[in-house]
Design an enzyme around this catalytic site. Sequence first.
Site, mmCIF file in Angstrom:
data_model
loop_
_atom_site.group_PDB
_atom_site.id
_atom_site.type_symbol
_atom_site.label_atom_id
_atom_site.label_comp_id
_atom_site.label_asym_id
_atom_site.label_seq_id
_atom_site.Cartn_x
_atom_site.Cartn_y
_atom_site.Cartn_z
ATOM 1 N N ASP A 163 0.845 -1.183 0.129
ATOM 2 C CA ASP A 163 0.048 0.023 0.182
ATOM 3 C C ASP A 163 0.937 1.225 0.006
ATOM 4 O OD1 ASP A 163 -1.717 2.234 0.365
ATOM 5 O OD2 ASP A 163 -2.475 1.314 2.346
ATOM 6 N N ALA A 174 -1.339 4.571 -10.124
ATOM 7 C CA ALA A 174 -2.188 6.104 -10.233
ATOM 8 C C ALA A 174 -3.545 5.949 -10.064
ATOM 9 C CB ALA A 174 -1.831 6.616 -11.374
ATOM 10 N N THR A 212 1.279 12.650 -16.862
ATOM 11 C CA THR A 212 0.105 12.513 -17.751
ATOM 12 C C THR A 212 0.366 13.972 -18.722
ATOM 13 O OG1 THR A 212 -2.138 12.595 -18.144
ATOM 14 C CG2 THR A 212 -1.313 13.067 -16.034
ATOM 15 N N TYR A 257 -7.905 15.165 -11.722
ATOM 16 C CA TYR A 257 -6.990 14.019 -12.211
ATOM 17 C C TYR A 257 -5.524 14.774 -12.540
ATOM 18 C CZ TYR A 257 -4.320 10.614 -15.127
ATOM 19 O OH TYR A 257 -3.320 9.919 -15.828
#
Length: 286
Positions: free
Chosen positions: A36, A60, A101, A126
């Site tokens: 985790d 992600a 991204t 995001y």
Amino acid sequence: MNILVTGANGQLGSCIRDKAAGSSNNYIFTDVAELDITDRDAVKKMADENNIDLIINCAAYTNVEKAEDDAAFAEVLNAGAVRNLAEVMAERGGKLIHVSTDYVFGGNSGNTPRNEEEPANPTGVYGVTKLHGEQAVEESGVKAIILRTAWLYSEYGNNFVKTMLKLTSEKPALNVVFDQCGTPTYAGDLADAIVGIIEENKFDGNEGIYHFSNEGVCSWYDFTKEIARQAGHDNCDIQPCHSDEFPSKVVRPSYSVLDKTKYKKTFGKKIPYWTDALAVCLERMK
């Protein structure tokens, strides 16, 4: 070298597993069941017990629509967890490769490909949380390479290519947006880039942010047409439509093409054209 891969069951992690097979380095693949990454103590324990030299972070929160209603957890996974990885590796004197991204560039910039020097301007949760993740890496002082990518697909998991393969085989007609342009990226090519940096010892001295996608530009409509053409799905009538015909909570950029010049010059690599990369992926799906 001991290398920890997080998010290893996702598209990119699965492709890295394929590309790293046979390496003399020791790759340790983990997903949430094994580690985790939102738990800093767990990250430190994993890194110390396995003497980790480098982490490749593929984990992600990637559901762009859902993130708008789940901002707190998106921030935890896309920023807080990244900070954990970065700080633990900084303390160890280790390295980090982090995947980001094109969504950090949410606002429109005309039709000019975005380079690494342009200021980020995300418009949705995001993109904002992924930008916070990049900032966490830089603030930690860890030796890091950040690779921004876009429109990722592969033979693994759920993605646009698999969805369009199904729809174009089942539906007589389909409308797909033509007013959003970018570059599809085969996760196998991004995995090649990441594993290549490690296996060819090209990390040291090349820290920083890089853009990586396949070459070329297309709309989602063009992408769908090519998927159907290569798959032989000739009976589906695919037509272009506007984005506003599919209402969304997220403001998506109309032109989201990444300039890969820095990556190609630094690492001396050519990048496959998007239609060629698609053909490789479809062949692997068979």
